[in-house]
Motif scaffolding. Structure first.
Motif, PDB file in Angstrom:
ATOM      1  N   GLY A  32      35.102  18.138  -5.497  1.00 58.58           N
ATOM      2  CA  GLY A  32      36.518  17.782  -5.521  1.00 58.58           C
ATOM      3  C   GLY A  32      37.433  18.892  -5.988  1.00 58.58           C
ATOM      4  N   ALA A  33      36.984  19.691  -6.948  1.00 60.43           N
ATOM      5  CA  ALA A  33      37.839  20.743  -7.491  1.00 60.43           C
ATOM      6  C   ALA A  33      38.155  21.796  -6.424  1.00 60.43           C
ATOM      7  CB  ALA A  33      37.161  21.393  -8.693  1.00 60.43           C
TER       8      ALA A  33
ATOM      9  N   ALA B 220      40.575  20.279  -3.893  1.00 61.05           N
ATOM     10  CA  ALA B 220      41.900  20.114  -4.488  1.00 61.05           C
ATOM     11  C   ALA B 220      42.642  21.442  -4.531  1.00 61.05           C
ATOM     12  CB  ALA B 220      41.767  19.533  -5.891  1.00 61.05           C
ATOM     13  N   THR B 221      41.941  22.519  -4.834  1.00 61.87           N
ATOM     14  CA  THR B 221      42.570  23.845  -4.843  1.00 61.87           C
ATOM     15  C   THR B 221      43.042  24.221  -3.446  1.00 61.87           C
ATOM     16  OG1 THR B 221      41.191  24.561  -6.688  1.00 61.87           O
ATOM     17  CG2 THR B 221      42.193  26.292  -5.340  1.00 61.87           C
TER      18      THR B 221
ATOM     19  N   LEU C  51      43.966  22.243  -1.184  1.00 64.07           N
ATOM     20  CA  LEU C  51      45.100  21.380  -0.855  1.00 64.07           C
ATOM     21  C   LEU C  51      46.256  21.572  -1.835  1.00 64.07           C
ATOM     22  CD1 LEU C  51      43.267  18.054   0.081  1.00 64.07           C
ATOM     23  CD2 LEU C  51      44.050  19.878   1.576  1.00 64.07           C
ATOM     24  N   ASP C  52      46.396  22.790  -2.336  1.00 65.13           N
ATOM     25  CA  ASP C  52      47.530  23.149  -3.204  1.00 65.13           C
ATOM     26  C   ASP C  52      47.581  22.305  -4.466  1.00 65.13           C
ATOM     27  OD1 ASP C  52      48.473  25.088  -1.293  1.00 65.13           O
ATOM     28  OD2 ASP C  52      49.254  23.420  -0.110  1.00 65.13           O
ATOM     29  N   GLY C  53      46.436  22.116  -5.093  1.00 66.98           N
ATOM     30  CA  GLY C  53      46.408  21.374  -6.347  1.00 66.98           C
ATOM     31  C   GLY C  53      46.557  19.878  -6.183  1.00 66.98           C
ATOM     32  N   ALA C  54      46.053  19.337  -5.099  1.00 70.44           N
ATOM     33  CA  ALA C  54      46.160  17.895  -4.861  1.00 70.44           C
ATOM     34  C   ALA C  54      45.456  17.109  -5.963  1.00 70.44           C
ATOM     35  CB  ALA C  54      45.540  17.547  -3.506  1.00 70.44           C
ATOM     36  N   GLU C  55      45.929  15.906  -6.193  1.00 72.67           N
ATOM     37  CA  GLU C  55      45.323  15.039  -7.207  1.00 72.67           C
ATOM     38  C   GLU C  55      43.934  14.600  -6.755  1.00 72.67           C
ATOM     39  OE1 GLU C  55      46.299  10.851  -9.583  1.00 72.67           O
ATOM     40  OE2 GLU C  55      47.662  11.619  -8.029  1.00 72.67           O
ATOM     41  N   VAL C  56      42.999  14.587  -7.690  1.00 71.76           N
ATOM     42  CA  VAL C  56      41.648  14.108  -7.414  1.00 71.76           C
ATOM     43  C   VAL C  56      41.530  12.682  -7.938  1.00 71.76           C
ATOM     44  CG1 VAL C  56      39.188  14.441  -7.804  1.00 71.76           C
ATOM     45  CG2 VAL C  56      40.691  16.426  -7.544  1.00 71.76           C
TER      46      VAL C  56
ATOM     47  N   GLU D  95      39.072   9.391  -8.295  1.00 74.32           N
ATOM     48  CA  GLU D  95      37.674   8.970  -8.257  1.00 74.32           C
ATOM     49  C   GLU D  95      37.579   7.454  -8.354  1.00 74.32           C
ATOM     50  OE1 GLU D  95      35.204  10.912 -11.057  1.00 74.32           O
ATOM     51  OE2 GLU D  95      36.002  12.918 -10.648  1.00 74.32           O
TER      52      GLU D  95
END
Length: 308
Positions: free
Chosen positions: A65-66, A69-70, A72-77, A79
């Motif tokens: 996920g990390a 997320a990076t 995707l420009d720091g998208a929220e993860v 769960e």
């Protein structure tokens, strides 16, 4: 719209603004197909240049996920554990030199004797599935059906494999990785995992892509085991020693790292991108593979063997 990854890429190439589309969901992204990676790279480019309102969601039960997320420009993860039932892991090492279909057939027969419910067994490909089916035919109880499941199977046979068994009957589904994710077969509470999968590998020396049998990743093994606990507590029988699990790769290698990239280069050219490495891939295409594909396309173009 529910489409394959290849169709999504074609939609973007045909209409870069994705008229009428508000969001794209990439499900089971851990499979890391070339089309999936390319589709996400195209979607990111479209969002950056033409559609800042386009929403992108990447989903998987076993994803890094990390990293995503990076990208995707720091998208929220987000769960979610979802609903699952406990799965008991058992390890029965396959004997050295024993054909994988023999080990799987033996494990299936034992599971049918010791456990209730149906069995889902994973094998590398069609050939092993057919051999395992032959080994099981006539050697299981009369109330057990044998159901192959692989991509080349006709639709009627695939439906029969995933359809719930009639009352009073159970079955053994012999499947490739096609049954690894996004598929719940009602009645299955035992999984037999041979620990192998068949992946495409491009050979630059021959210019051909061949299928290679490799060890599954830990993520794939977890996905397979999880099939036993979808509807009730289950059992996953792994045909390797428990300590060997730690030596498995964490994730299945992305197809983009081993694929013939000539098709990708043509699609990028259609999109107006001369160098695919300028797109935002989770794993950029290897420079050597890009150069190889470029040389191949130039040679074909010089001979007049392809055109757009």
């Amino acid at each position: 719209l529910v489409v394959t990854e290849g169709v999504l890429a074609r939609m973007i190439l045909d209409d870069a603004e994705l008229t009428g589309v508000s969001a794209i969901i990439f499900d089971e992204f851990h499979e890391r197909s070339l089309d999936g990676d390319f589709g996400l790279a195209l979607a990111l480019d479209v969002r950056a240049a033409l559609r800042p309102d386009l929403r992108l969601l990447v989903m998987s039960a076993t994803i890094d996920g990390a990293r995503v997320a990076t990208l995707l420009d720091g998208a929220e993860v987000v769960e979610s554990s979802g609903r699952s039932f406990p799965v008991e892991l058992r390890h029965v090492e396959r004997s050295a030199g024993q054909p994988v279909e023999e080990a799987v057939a033996a494990a299936c027969r034992l599971a049918l004797t010791e456990e209730g419910g149906s069995v889902l067994a994973f094998l590398p490909g069609q050939r092993e599935i057919e051999r395992a089916a032959d080994l099981l035919a006539g050697r299981v109880a009369a109330d057990v059906d044998i159901a192959p499941l692989y991509g080349g199977l006709d639709q009627r046979a695939q439906i029969a494999a995933i359809r719930p068994s009639p009352a009073g009957r159970r079955k053994v589904v012999l499947a490739t990785a096609i049954a690894e994710t996004s598929l719940t077969i009602e009645g299955v509470r035992v999984v037999v995992d041979c620990g192998l999968s068949r992946l495409p590998r491009f050979e630059p020396a021959t210019g051909l892509t061949r299928l290679e049998t490799v060890r599954v990743s830990r993520a794939s093994a977890d996905q397979r085991a999880g099939r036993a606990g979808r509807l009730e507590p289950g059992v996953a029988i792994r045909l390797w020693r428990a300590e060997q699990t730690a030596a498995l790769p964490a994730f299945t290698p992305p197809e983009i790292l081993d694929a013939d990239l000539s098709g990708l280069l043509l699609d990028c050219a259609s999109f107006g991108v001369a160098d695919p490495t300028t797109l935002r891939f989770l794993d950029p295409p290897p420079a050597a593979a890009v150069a190889e594909a470029s040389a191949l396309l130039h040679s074909l173009g010089a001979r007049g063997d392809y055109g757009r």
